[in-house]
Design a protein around this motif. Structure first.
Motif, PDB file in Angstrom:
ATOM      1  N   ASP A 159       0.861  -1.188   0.000  1.00  0.00           N
ATOM      2  CA  ASP A 159       0.000   0.000   0.000  1.00  0.00           C
ATOM      3  C   ASP A 159       0.895   1.234   0.000  1.00  0.00           C
ATOM      4  O   ASP A 159       1.859   1.303   0.765  1.00  0.00           O
ATOM      5  N   PRO A 160       0.564   2.240  -0.845  1.00  0.00           N
ATOM      6  CA  PRO A 160       1.412   3.449  -0.886  1.00  0.00           C
ATOM      7  C   PRO A 160       1.518   4.168   0.462  1.00  0.00           C
ATOM      8  O   PRO A 160       2.457   4.943   0.672  1.00  0.00           O
ATOM      9  N   LEU A 161       0.584   3.919   1.354  1.00  0.00           N
ATOM     10  CA  LEU A 161       0.659   4.573   2.664  1.00  0.00           C
ATOM     11  C   LEU A 161       1.775   3.996   3.528  1.00  0.00           C
ATOM     12  O   LEU A 161       2.196   4.607   4.506  1.00  0.00           O
ATOM     13  N   ILE A 162       2.212   2.786   3.200  1.00  0.00           N
ATOM     14  CA  ILE A 162       3.198   2.100   4.048  1.00  0.00           C
ATOM     15  C   ILE A 162       4.597   2.273   3.459  1.00  0.00           C
ATOM     16  O   ILE A 162       4.962   1.653   2.464  1.00  0.00           O
ATOM     17  N   GLU A 163       5.356   3.174   4.080  1.00  0.00           N
ATOM     18  CA  GLU A 163       6.749   3.398   3.702  1.00  0.00           C
ATOM     19  C   GLU A 163       7.575   3.348   4.979  1.00  0.00           C
ATOM     20  O   GLU A 163       7.047   3.543   6.071  1.00  0.00           O
ATOM     21  N   ALA A 164       8.875   3.154   4.817  1.00  0.00           N
ATOM     22  CA  ALA A 164       9.735   3.105   6.003  1.00  0.00           C
ATOM     23  C   ALA A 164       9.631   4.396   6.806  1.00  0.00           C
ATOM     24  O   ALA A 164       9.725   4.383   8.036  1.00  0.00           O
ATOM     25  N   ASP A 165       9.415   5.529   6.089  1.00  0.00           N
ATOM     26  CA  ASP A 165       9.378   6.796   6.818  1.00  0.00           C
ATOM     27  C   ASP A 165       7.957   7.297   7.092  1.00  0.00           C
ATOM     28  O   ASP A 165       7.744   8.466   7.354  1.00  0.00           O
ATOM     29  N   THR A 166       6.962   6.387   7.002  1.00  0.00           N
ATOM     30  CA  THR A 166       5.615   6.807   7.376  1.00  0.00           C
ATOM     31  C   THR A 166       5.006   5.930   8.466  1.00  0.00           C
ATOM     32  O   THR A 166       3.884   6.168   8.899  1.00  0.00           O
ATOM     33  N   ILE A 167       5.714   4.892   8.902  1.00  0.00           N
ATOM     34  CA  ILE A 167       5.167   4.014   9.941  1.00  0.00           C
ATOM     35  C   ILE A 167       6.189   3.822  11.062  1.00  0.00           C
ATOM     36  O   ILE A 167       7.379   4.075  10.885  1.00  0.00           O
ATOM     37  N   GLY A 168       5.682   3.347  12.184  1.00  0.00           N
ATOM     38  CA  GLY A 168       6.558   3.044  13.312  1.00  0.00           C
ATOM     39  C   GLY A 168       7.208   4.297  13.872  1.00  0.00           C
ATOM     40  O   GLY A 168       6.796   5.426  13.587  1.00  0.00           O
ATOM     41  N   LEU A 169       8.235   4.089  14.660  1.00  0.00           N
ATOM     42  CA  LEU A 169       8.917   5.221  15.299  1.00  0.00           C
ATOM     43  C   LEU A 169       9.501   6.165  14.247  1.00  0.00           C
ATOM     44  O   LEU A 169       9.395   7.383  14.356  1.00  0.00           O
ATOM     45  N   ALA A 170      10.092   5.603  13.184  1.00  0.00           N
ATOM     46  CA  ALA A 170      10.734   6.435  12.169  1.00  0.00           C
ATOM     47  C   ALA A 170       9.714   7.238  11.371  1.00  0.00           C
ATOM     48  O   ALA A 170      10.041   8.274  10.801  1.00  0.00           O
ATOM     49  N   GLY A 171       8.475   6.764  11.357  1.00  0.00           N
ATOM     50  CA  GLY A 171       7.445   7.462  10.605  1.00  0.00           C
ATOM     51  C   GLY A 171       6.593   8.387  11.444  1.00  0.00           C
ATOM     52  O   GLY A 171       5.607   8.940  10.956  1.00  0.00           O
ATOM     53  N   SER A 172       6.962   8.536  12.711  1.00  0.00           N
ATOM     54  CA  SER A 172       6.165   9.369  13.608  1.00  0.00           C
ATOM     55  C   SER A 172       6.739  10.778  13.677  1.00  0.00           C
ATOM     56  O   SER A 172       7.880  10.955  14.108  1.00  0.00           O
ATOM     57  N   PRO A 173       5.965  11.780  13.285  1.00  0.00           N
ATOM     58  CA  PRO A 173       6.486  13.155  13.334  1.00  0.00           C
ATOM     59  C   PRO A 173       6.734  13.651  14.754  1.00  0.00           C
ATOM     60  O   PRO A 173       7.535  14.557  14.951  1.00  0.00           O
ATOM     61  N   THR A 174       6.048  13.080  15.745  1.00  0.00           N
ATOM     62  CA  THR A 174       6.256  13.559  17.108  1.00  0.00           C
ATOM     63  C   THR A 174       7.169  12.616  17.886  1.00  0.00           C
ATOM     64  O   THR A 174       7.227  11.415  17.610  1.00  0.00           O
ATOM     65  N   ASN A 175       7.902  13.181  18.820  1.00  0.00           N
ATOM     66  CA  ASN A 175       8.751  12.406  19.731  1.00  0.00           C
ATOM     67  C   ASN A 175       8.449  12.833  21.156  1.00  0.00           C
ATOM     68  O   ASN A 175       8.136  13.997  21.396  1.00  0.00           O
ATOM     69  N   ILE A 176       8.600  11.903  22.076  1.00  0.00           N
ATOM     70  CA  ILE A 176       8.450  12.270  23.485  1.00  0.00           C
ATOM     71  C   ILE A 176       9.786  12.801  23.977  1.00  0.00           C
ATOM     72  O   ILE A 176      10.798  12.105  23.905  1.00  0.00           O
ATOM     73  N   LEU A 177       9.790  14.051  24.430  1.00  0.00           N
ATOM     74  CA  LEU A 177      11.013  14.632  24.972  1.00  0.00           C
ATOM     75  C   LEU A 177      11.236  14.118  26.383  1.00  0.00           C
ATOM     76  O   LEU A 177      12.311  13.664  26.736  1.00  0.00           O
ATOM     77  N   THR A 178      10.188  14.175  27.188  1.00  0.00           N
ATOM     78  CA  THR A 178      10.290  13.630  28.537  1.00  0.00           C
ATOM     79  C   THR A 178       8.884  13.340  29.057  1.00  0.00           C
ATOM     80  O   THR A 178       7.920  13.931  28.592  1.00  0.00           O
ATOM     81  N   SER A 179       8.787  12.390  29.964  1.00  0.00           N
ATOM     82  CA  SER A 179       7.504  12.192  30.637  1.00  0.00           C
ATOM     83  C   SER A 179       7.765  12.205  32.132  1.00  0.00           C
ATOM     84  O   SER A 179       8.853  11.864  32.587  1.00  0.00           O
ATOM     85  N   PHE A 180       6.775  12.651  32.871  1.00  0.00           N
ATOM     86  CA  PHE A 180       6.993  12.820  34.306  1.00  0.00           C
ATOM     87  C   PHE A 180       5.680  12.737  35.057  1.00  0.00           C
ATOM     88  O   PHE A 180       4.612  12.854  34.472  1.00  0.00           O
ATOM     89  N   THR A 181       5.794  12.514  36.371  1.00  0.00           N
ATOM     90  CA  THR A 181       4.599  12.541  37.211  1.00  0.00           C
ATOM     91  C   THR A 181       4.531  13.891  37.901  1.00  0.00           C
ATOM     92  O   THR A 181       5.548  14.418  38.343  1.00  0.00           O
ATOM     93  N   PRO A 182       3.344  14.463  37.958  1.00  0.00           N
ATOM     94  CA  PRO A 182       3.218  15.749  38.637  1.00  0.00           C
ATOM     95  C   PRO A 182       3.361  15.585  40.141  1.00  0.00           C
ATOM     96  O   PRO A 182       3.007  14.543  40.682  1.00  0.00           O
ATOM     97  N   PRO A 183       3.911  16.592  40.830  1.00  0.00           N
ATOM     98  CA  PRO A 183       4.037  16.482  42.285  1.00  0.00           C
ATOM     99  C   PRO A 183       2.672  16.614  42.948  1.00  0.00           C
ATOM    100  O   PRO A 183       1.779  17.253  42.410  1.00  0.00           O
ATOM    101  N   GLN A 184       2.537  15.997  44.088  1.00  0.00           N
ATOM    102  CA  GLN A 184       1.317  16.169  44.871  1.00  0.00           C
ATOM    103  C   GLN A 184       1.343  17.555  45.486  1.00  0.00           C
ATOM    104  O   GLN A 184       2.370  17.995  45.984  1.00  0.00           O
ATOM    105  N   LYS A 185       0.211  18.215  45.429  1.00  0.00           N
ATOM    106  CA  LYS A 185       0.125  19.488  46.137  1.00  0.00           C
ATOM    107  C   LYS A 185       0.181  19.178  47.639  1.00  0.00           C
ATOM    108  O   LYS A 185      -0.417  18.215  48.090  1.00  0.00           O
ATOM    109  N   GLY A 186       0.921  19.968  48.391  1.00  0.00           N
ATOM    110  CA  GLY A 186       1.068  19.713  49.818  1.00  0.00           C
ATOM    111  C   GLY A 186      -0.282  19.691  50.519  1.00  0.00           C
ATOM    112  O   GLY A 186      -1.177  20.466  50.197  1.00  0.00           O
TER     113      GLY A 186
END
Lengths: 378, 266
Positions: free
Chosen positions: B213-240
């Motif tokens: 399928d023309p939609l399936i290319e090495a640079d359109t699927i999986g991690l390499a085909g994803s335009p976004t990347n996670i820079l960091t993930s974190f848990t928010p602190p509990q409010k005191g």
């Protein structure tokens, strides 16, 4: 679209905000986004443009500009009168291809969340949904992490690049788009390092509206590019648009919110009535947890939380709300949180400024009387 | 006419959510469920099947254990199911995911009077992006936030919810509709359905099956085909934690009113 090379990042500049209007009325979130966009444009050293689509909407442009835009691009066409995905996506994508903005912000309304993914897919670029924080400047972003995360200082201090396709990538000019995930249990900062424009939908009610600046409103450029649109471009037809007659609850703009939770189950109507009375004393409105909405006790427009509305009132009173993380995600920024709950271990007490362990049906009438007295004696 | 319903298996975030020390979700320790909005999409499709006798196919992208969810959906009344699964698809963001699912729908074949249903959004990411992105990749019209569907002859008329009301929208087929929970009450699996669940067809679409399928290319699927990347993930602190007031009687309420008035909060 094939000639549109959006991996040549330096060809793209300026921050754009899609400004949504319904029946000729701007959405409140437009002003929040223009204000936030101004901040980002300053961090990038570029211009901020509002993108306003509709039929005969030019008259709205100056008001928008007053919140911080250098230019409002007004795209007018009779076929843009009602929102349709096909027409709006075509006009926005045409404008992006022609003028190449670096970032495009869209309010995460029911319409923005329909439009933005359609455009991002067509433009072959990244889109981050429902952002609650946006940064470019690394110093400001790190300060945000210091306050809003539990990440260790050495990790925050060392940030500056990300591994993208196996290679280190300098993120200093990327838009850092932070959003809650997994019902608010986790936060994630997302970047779109390889494609432009970087797109984000932004949660209404989260970004702060700047003061209106008449000078900016007067001096902004209002441009009216040619809009190429034909009836054959549109595959849906809006038969009618109905404004719901019932009174809508303006939770996001409320100064005081009195919310009810599962604790009202033994007398649902009585519990809601008590919340209304307490809200009246404080000139506030009634909110609710997801549980009450799911149970059909109260309509969804009252819902505060991850799947409801994000609020930051001056006073938030939680009556019989346990404080599931998805609820806390929508109200923990409130200035003063007061919780009444029978269960002393309810998680809501972890974030409450003042907590009372007791039956809301007994405590609330007393609060109503005592608050009234305290206000009257001032 | 046939209906293709896109569904996702998600961790049940309404219960206890386990987070790893590195800030990622501990999926192994959590129950998985069919995404709630997707069940409304399945129900909408099955209602149309009850009325018209059309065929309903459930499609998901996920790891091999997602087969269990698809069998449950067959037991609810779907005629067959497709599991899109492959290592090449892992790490996809919403953009890459929509490329792959659209290719899967192309492989099933989308005809003039077909409808694709999705849930409004999945509870793990809450993005609501994959539905509209699939519609774009298939070049078909979409209507999201659908709370009512009427099929009159070859026309589909839907109620599309807004924050302050709704629109009534007529849409051409083939089209994609994203469903909200107000649309219906999902049915349960039937006894007959459970009995039949393992005798009905289930196909697996892996990378070799979709790669042309023309939609399936090495640079359109999986991690390499994803335009976004996670820079960091974190848990928010509990409010005191704040001040727990003693008691729950009039004196307690009077004290609270006094504190709030003293601080000019009320």
């Amino acid at each position: 679209m094939s000639e549109f090379k959006n991996t040549v990042l330096e060809d793209f500049k300026d921050v754009w905000v899609f400004c949504e209007q319904r029946q000729g009325v701007l959405m409140p979130t437009d002003f929040e986004l223009i204000s936030e966009g101004r901040k980002l444009a300053d961090e990038l050293g570029v211009r901020l443009c509002g993108l306003l689509l509709g039929d005969k909407v030019e008259g709205l442009a100056r008001e928008l500009a007053g919140y911080g835009a250098d230019e409002i691009i007004v795209c007018e066409h009779p076929l843009l009168k009602d929102y349709t995905t096909d027409a709006y996506a075509k006009v926005i994508c045409d404008m992006v291809v022609e003028r190449k903005p670096e970032a495009l912000l869209v309010g995460a309304t029911n319409i923005g969340r329909d439009l933005a993914p359609r455009c991002a897919a067509r433009l072959h670029t990244g889109l981050c949904a429902d952002c609650t924080h946006l940064d470019v400047d690394m110093g400001i972003y790190k300060d945000f992490l210091r306050e809003a995360s539990t990440l260790p200082e050495e990790k925050i201090a060392g940030m500056g690049s990300a591994i993208v396709l196996g290679k280190p990538h300098d993120v200093s000019r990327d838009l850092k788009m932070t959003r809650p995930a997994f019902g608010g249990h986790l936060m994630a900062s997302i970047i779109c390092p390889r494609f432009r424009p970087c797109m984000a939908t932004v949660r209404p009610g989260v970004m702060k509206k700047a003061p209106f600046d008449q000078k900016r409103a007067d001096s902004a450029v209002i441009s009216k590019p040619e809009v190429k649109l034909a009836a054959s471009d549109i595959r849906t037809q809006v038969l009618e648009t109905v404004k719901e007659a019932r009174k809508l609850v303006d939770l996001t703009g409320a100064e005081v919110i009195v919310s009810v939770g599962r604790g009202i189950s033994k007398d649902i109507q009585g519990g809601i009535k008590l919340a209304e009375e307490l809200a009246d004393v404080l000139h506030g409105v009634v909110g609710s947890s997801r549980a009450c909405v799911d149970a059909g006790w109260i309509t969804a427009d009252h819902q505060v939380g991850q799947t409801g509305k994000t609020v930051r009132p001056r006073i938030y009173i939680a009556l019989g709300i346990s404080g599931a993380i998805q609820h806390k995600a929508g109200m923990s920024d409130s200035e003063c949180i007061i919780a009444v709950n029978k269960n002393e271990n309810a998680p809501i007490f972890e974030i409450a400024d003042y907590g009372i362990v007791g039956d809301l049906f007994k405590v609330t009438p007393l609060l109503i009387e005592e608050f009234k007295k305290a206000i009257e004696s001032k | 006419m046939k209906i293709i319903v896109c569904v996702k298996q998600v961790p049940d975030t309404s219960g206890k959510v386990a987070v790893n020390p590195d800030g990622t979700l501990n999926r192994a320790s959590m129950q998985t469920i069919t995404n709630p909005d997707d069940k409304n999409a399945i129900e909408a499709a099955l209602k149309l099947k009850d009325e018209t006798g059309c065929r309903v196919t459930a499609v998901t992208m996920g790891p091999p254990p997602a087969e269990g969810m698809l069998r449950e959906l067959i037991a609810m009344g779907c005629d067959d199911a497709v599991l899109i699964s492959g290592r090449e698809f892992g790490g996809s963001d919403t953009f890459a995911t929509s490329q792959i699912i659209a290719a899967g729908i192309n492989a099933i074949g989308l005809e003039k009077d077909d409808i694709v249903f999705c849930g409004r959004q999945a509870i793990d990411g809450d993005t609501a992006q994959v539905g509209p992105q699939i519609a774009e990749k298939l070049d078909i019209p979409q209507v999201s936030y659908v709370a009512d569907i009427k099929k009159e002859g070859n026309e589909i008329v839907v109620k599309r919810m807004l924050e302050d009301g709704y629109m009534t929208v007529k849409v051409q087929t083939p089209c994609l509709l994203t469903c909200i929970k107000e649309l219906n009450e999902p049915r349960y699996m039937s006894v007959g359905g459970v009995v039949e669940a393992y005798s009905k067809p289930m196909q697996v679409f892996d990378y070799p099956r979709l790669k042309d399928d023309p939609l399936i290319e090495a640079d359109t699927i999986g991690l390499a085909g994803s335009p976004t990347n996670i820079l960091t993930s974190f848990t928010p602190p509990q409010k005191g934690a704040g001040m727990m007031l003693e008691g729950a009687d009039r004196a307690t309420c009077e004290k609270l009113a006094g504190i709030l008035a003293g601080k000019h909060i009320i």
